[in-house]
Design a protein around this motif. Structure first.
Motif, PDB file in Angstrom:
ATOM      1  N   ASP A  18      -9.895 -76.009  27.909  1.00 52.20           N
ATOM      2  CA  ASP A  18     -10.392 -77.279  28.452  1.00 52.20           C
ATOM      3  C   ASP A  18     -10.902 -77.158  29.883  1.00 52.20           C
ATOM      4  OD1 ASP A  18      -7.804 -76.974  29.434  1.00 52.20           O
ATOM      5  OD2 ASP A  18      -6.993 -78.497  28.083  1.00 52.20           O
ATOM      6  N   ARG A  36     -16.091 -88.933  23.450  1.00 47.61           N
ATOM      7  CA  ARG A  36     -16.710 -88.807  22.136  1.00 47.61           C
ATOM      8  C   ARG A  36     -16.028 -89.713  21.110  1.00 47.61           C
ATOM      9  NH1 ARG A  36     -17.981 -83.155  19.244  1.00 47.61           N
ATOM     10  NH2 ARG A  36     -18.883 -82.779  21.305  1.00 47.61           N
ATOM     11  N   GLN A  92     -13.254 -85.451  25.181  1.00 50.25           N
ATOM     12  CA  GLN A  92     -12.883 -85.816  23.803  1.00 50.25           C
ATOM     13  C   GLN A  92     -12.707 -87.330  23.677  1.00 50.25           C
ATOM     14  OE1 GLN A  92      -9.887 -83.556  21.773  1.00 50.25           O
ATOM     15  NE2 GLN A  92     -10.514 -81.604  22.663  1.00 50.25           N
ATOM     16  N   HIS A 134       8.262 -76.902  21.557  1.00 47.48           N
ATOM     17  CA  HIS A 134       8.868 -78.143  22.040  1.00 47.48           C
ATOM     18  C   HIS A 134       8.790 -79.196  20.943  1.00 47.48           C
ATOM     19  CE1 HIS A 134       9.150 -76.607  26.120  1.00 47.48           C
ATOM     20  NE2 HIS A 134       7.943 -76.134  25.969  1.00 47.48           N
ATOM     21  N   LEU A 151      -7.903 -84.620  10.649  1.00 47.69           N
ATOM     22  CA  LEU A 151      -6.487 -85.012  10.707  1.00 47.69           C
ATOM     23  C   LEU A 151      -6.339 -86.532  10.791  1.00 47.69           C
ATOM     24  CD1 LEU A 151      -4.751 -82.374  12.970  1.00 47.69           C
ATOM     25  CD2 LEU A 151      -4.190 -82.945  10.633  1.00 47.69           C
ATOM     26  N   ARG A 162      -2.288 -81.149  16.137  1.00 51.06           N
ATOM     27  CA  ARG A 162      -3.409 -82.074  16.019  1.00 51.06           C
ATOM     28  C   ARG A 162      -4.525 -81.699  16.992  1.00 51.06           C
ATOM     29  NH1 ARG A 162      -2.329 -87.382  14.126  1.00 51.06           N
ATOM     30  NH2 ARG A 162      -4.131 -88.741  14.344  1.00 51.06           N
ATOM     31  N   ASP A 163      -4.112 -81.332  18.221  1.00 53.74           N
ATOM     32  CA  ASP A 163      -5.093 -81.035  19.263  1.00 53.74           C
ATOM     33  C   ASP A 163      -5.812 -79.714  19.020  1.00 53.74           C
ATOM     34  OD1 ASP A 163      -6.187 -81.973  21.886  1.00 53.74           O
ATOM     35  OD2 ASP A 163      -5.424 -80.026  22.545  1.00 53.74           O
ATOM     36  N   GLU A 176      -6.852 -78.497  16.141  1.00 58.25           N
ATOM     37  CA  GLU A 176      -7.964 -78.768  15.235  1.00 58.25           C
ATOM     38  C   GLU A 176      -9.016 -79.665  15.902  1.00 58.25           C
ATOM     39  OE1 GLU A 176      -6.891 -80.286  11.384  1.00 58.25           O
ATOM     40  OE2 GLU A 176      -8.965 -80.113  10.691  1.00 58.25           O
ATOM     41  N   ARG A 177      -8.536 -80.677  16.613  1.00 54.84           N
ATOM     42  CA  ARG A 177      -9.475 -81.603  17.260  1.00 54.84           C
ATOM     43  C   ARG A 177     -10.338 -80.871  18.280  1.00 54.84           C
ATOM     44  NH1 ARG A 177      -6.322 -86.281  19.938  1.00 54.84           N
ATOM     45  NH2 ARG A 177      -6.193 -84.737  21.611  1.00 54.84           N
ATOM     46  N   SER A 178      -9.709 -79.961  19.047  1.00 56.83           N
ATOM     47  CA  SER A 178     -10.459 -79.238  20.082  1.00 56.83           C
ATOM     48  C   SER A 178     -11.478 -78.293  19.458  1.00 56.83           C
ATOM     49  CB  SER A 178      -9.496 -78.466  20.984  1.00 56.83           C
ATOM     50  OG  SER A 178      -8.671 -79.375  21.710  1.00 56.83           O
ATOM     51  N   PHE A 203       4.611 -87.457  25.919  1.00 52.76           N
ATOM     52  CA  PHE A 203       5.454 -86.410  26.489  1.00 52.76           C
ATOM     53  C   PHE A 203       4.902 -85.871  27.798  1.00 52.76           C
ATOM     54  CE2 PHE A 203       2.559 -84.482  23.420  1.00 52.76           C
ATOM     55  CZ  PHE A 203       1.919 -83.542  24.203  1.00 52.76           C
ATOM     56  N   TYR A 206       1.724 -82.974  18.398  1.00 57.57           N
ATOM     57  CA  TYR A 206       0.504 -83.212  19.170  1.00 57.57           C
ATOM     58  C   TYR A 206      -0.356 -81.954  19.205  1.00 57.57           C
ATOM     59  CZ  TYR A 206      -2.776 -83.974  22.903  1.00 57.57           C
ATOM     60  OH  TYR A 206      -3.940 -84.071  23.609  1.00 57.57           O
ATOM     61  N   HIS A 231     -12.962 -78.787  16.477  1.00 60.21           N
ATOM     62  CA  HIS A 231     -14.035 -79.633  15.946  1.00 60.21           C
ATOM     63  C   HIS A 231     -14.892 -80.193  17.074  1.00 60.21           C
ATOM     64  CE1 HIS A 231     -11.972 -80.369  11.799  1.00 60.21           C
ATOM     65  NE2 HIS A 231     -12.183 -79.111  12.069  1.00 60.21           N
ATOM     66  N   PHE A 232     -14.253 -80.515  18.203  1.00 61.28           N
ATOM     67  CA  PHE A 232     -15.017 -81.007  19.360  1.00 61.28           C
ATOM     68  C   PHE A 232     -16.047 -79.967  19.786  1.00 61.28           C
ATOM     69  CE2 PHE A 232     -15.598 -81.635  23.979  1.00 61.28           C
ATOM     70  CZ  PHE A 232     -16.067 -82.935  23.958  1.00 61.28           C
ATOM     71  N   TYR A 250      -6.507 -72.070  21.146  1.00 59.84           N
ATOM     72  CA  TYR A 250      -7.466 -72.365  22.215  1.00 59.84           C
ATOM     73  C   TYR A 250      -8.234 -71.105  22.630  1.00 59.84           C
ATOM     74  CZ  TYR A 250      -4.708 -76.689  22.534  1.00 59.84           C
ATOM     75  OH  TYR A 250      -4.044 -77.862  22.258  1.00 59.84           O
ATOM     76  N   TYR A 281     -11.980 -75.037  11.620  1.00 56.82           N
ATOM     77  CA  TYR A 281     -10.594 -74.714  11.970  1.00 56.82           C
ATOM     78  C   TYR A 281      -9.703 -75.033  10.784  1.00 56.82           C
ATOM     79  CZ  TYR A 281      -6.238 -74.334  14.539  1.00 56.82           C
ATOM     80  OH  TYR A 281      -5.000 -73.932  14.961  1.00 56.82           O
ATOM     81  N   ARG A 282      -8.814 -74.109  10.468  1.00 61.02           N
ATOM     82  CA  ARG A 282      -7.772 -74.402   9.476  1.00 61.02           C
ATOM     83  C   ARG A 282      -6.471 -73.874  10.028  1.00 61.02           C
ATOM     84  NH1 ARG A 282      -8.568 -71.784   3.804  1.00 61.02           N
ATOM     85  NH2 ARG A 282      -6.729 -70.557   4.350  1.00 61.02           N
ATOM     86  N   PHE A 315     -13.492 -87.176  15.146  1.00 63.98           N
ATOM     87  CA  PHE A 315     -14.342 -86.022  14.845  1.00 63.98           C
ATOM     88  C   PHE A 315     -13.504 -84.898  14.255  1.00 63.98           C
ATOM     89  CE2 PHE A 315     -12.795 -84.188  18.781  1.00 63.98           C
ATOM     90  CZ  PHE A 315     -12.689 -85.269  19.631  1.00 63.98           C
ATOM     91  N   THR A 316     -12.377 -85.273  13.675  1.00 65.15           N
ATOM     92  CA  THR A 316     -11.496 -84.279  13.075  1.00 65.15           C
ATOM     93  C   THR A 316     -10.947 -84.868  11.787  1.00 65.15           C
ATOM     94  OG1 THR A 316      -9.709 -82.751  13.597  1.00 65.15           O
ATOM     95  CG2 THR A 316      -9.388 -85.033  14.272  1.00 65.15           C
ATOM     96  N   ILE A 365       8.639 -82.632  20.561  1.00 62.32           N
ATOM     97  CA  ILE A 365       7.630 -83.707  20.499  1.00 62.32           C
ATOM     98  C   ILE A 365       6.225 -83.134  20.636  1.00 62.32           C
ATOM     99  CG2 ILE A 365       6.800 -85.820  21.591  1.00 62.32           C
ATOM    100  CD1 ILE A 365       9.569 -86.474  22.418  1.00 62.32           C
ATOM    101  N   LYS A 366       6.108 -82.079  21.449  1.00 57.47           N
ATOM    102  CA  LYS A 366       4.794 -81.528  21.746  1.00 57.47           C
ATOM    103  C   LYS A 366       4.165 -80.832  20.532  1.00 57.47           C
ATOM    104  CE  LYS A 366       2.876 -79.191  25.825  1.00 57.47           C
ATOM    105  NZ  LYS A 366       3.251 -78.414  27.006  1.00 57.47           N
ATOM    106  N   ALA A 383      11.126 -84.284  25.651  1.00 60.52           N
ATOM    107  CA  ALA A 383      10.379 -83.225  24.967  1.00 60.52           C
ATOM    108  C   ALA A 383      10.868 -81.836  25.366  1.00 60.52           C
ATOM    109  CB  ALA A 383       8.894 -83.359  25.277  1.00 60.52           C
TER     110      ALA A 383
END
Lengths: 216, 216
Positions: A199, B206, B203, A68, B216, A77-78, A80-82, B183, A74, A84-85, A27, A90-91, B213-214, A70-71, B60
């Protein structure tokens, strides 16, 4: 049109944004790509602070999100998504997270010996290299190669990151960040107001445009 | 203009947003005020899920933000700032956080016996009452009074929140949420994509407008 007593005089300079980042923070990478442009739109500049997120996590008794169970999924995933948003490549680096004290010491070495602009150029290049090409900034050879790519002296950089002076400089920066209430990255202090996270960009934009929007 | 094989037929219904909230979560309160409107703008509906954040935190291995020493002050500030940013009133409840199992059981009791819309009305009223008037939803008398205010049967509500059937219903909901990867709160599942936090609104907008938009 204006009845301001400042009419005809240059506007008083507004204080710079304080921007805290860690080279291993996805981030922070995303925020590093917009923070200067957002500040400039509102007539502000940005002071960049390379910090060690681990130190602030420890002070606040926090763990990184990927620690964590479970986190973790997520978060990956977030990240890369953030990116791209925000319209950024991003790799996810294979080696993640990494130790960033050497990169951070190079940042402060450049900052103090060649100026803030050179340090910021290195920071942006380092974040991009790690998060788009997987350049492992904790690896001495890869960090030297990056420094060379930027037209800087790799030998001098390595001497700096091994030098007690720059180690102490970074420790002092981290302590000052914790004292200022920084507990994560990216972290922003704007006119004394703390904003945590990439964010918070929309709130930062509104703050810069029209000041406080809360009673606190 | 269209060459779609669906031309002239009604568009296939798109799946509802899954929205998970806890009655003691300030960011859930903020999200509860926009989630239906945002979904509706994109021809979607919302399925609300009252959950216990404590259960998902435990699964979590997380702690609430106000449990961390440095993060607490920031969080209290950010709760109010985020509400005001969204144009909403906010008053930090003196009793915070509170146990929300009774309120959540009333939600599911209403949901199953009077329909989702009645449950959502109760949820919105409960979140507003707690975060703008400090109505302590964990207090039986105050929860009864709120239920009465909404024109519902307070005695029946209290019987429900003490009934093993609704206790078990809530346990099952929490387990299903954890199994789905939830979580925190607010949490959104949209076409299977997870979004955590009120601050993922841009997000989500969008995603609803133009899909993934990603990569993944």
């Amino acid at each position: 049109m204006s009845e301001s007593p400042f009419a005809g005089r240059p506007a008083p300079a507004r204080p710079p944004l304080q921007f805290y980042f860690d080279f291993s923070s996805p981030y922070s990478y995303v925020a590093s790509e917009w923070v200067n442009a957002v500040a400039a739109r509102h007539g502000r500049t940005v002071q960049w602070h390379a910090i060690l997120l681990g130190v602030t996590f420890q002070a606040a008794e926090l763990k990184p999100p990927v620690a964590h169970p479970i986190k973790r999924d997520y978060s990956l995933r977030d990240f890369e998504r953030s990116a791209h948003f925000a319209g950024l490549p991003y790799r996810q680096p294979e080696h993640f997270p990494i130790a960033t004290h050497n990169a951070a010491r190079v940042f402060w070495w450049l900052h103090d010996t060649q100026g803030a602009q050179q340090a910021v150029s290195f920071a942006r290049a380092g974040l991009r290299a790690y998060f788009t090409r997987g350049v492992v900034l904790s690896d001495a050879a890869q960090l030297r190669a990056l420094v060379t790519e930027l037209g800087l002296d790799a030998q001098a950089a390595e001497a700096a990151w091994q030098d007690e002076h720059w180690k102490q400089r970074l420790r002092a920066v981290n302590e000052a960040a914790v004292a200022a209430g920084v507990f994560g990255a990216p972290f922003f202090l704007i006119d004394g107001e703390p904003f945590w996270g990439n964010d918070r960009q929309p709130q930062i934009e509104r703050w810069l445009a029209s000041g406080p929007f809360t009673r606190l």
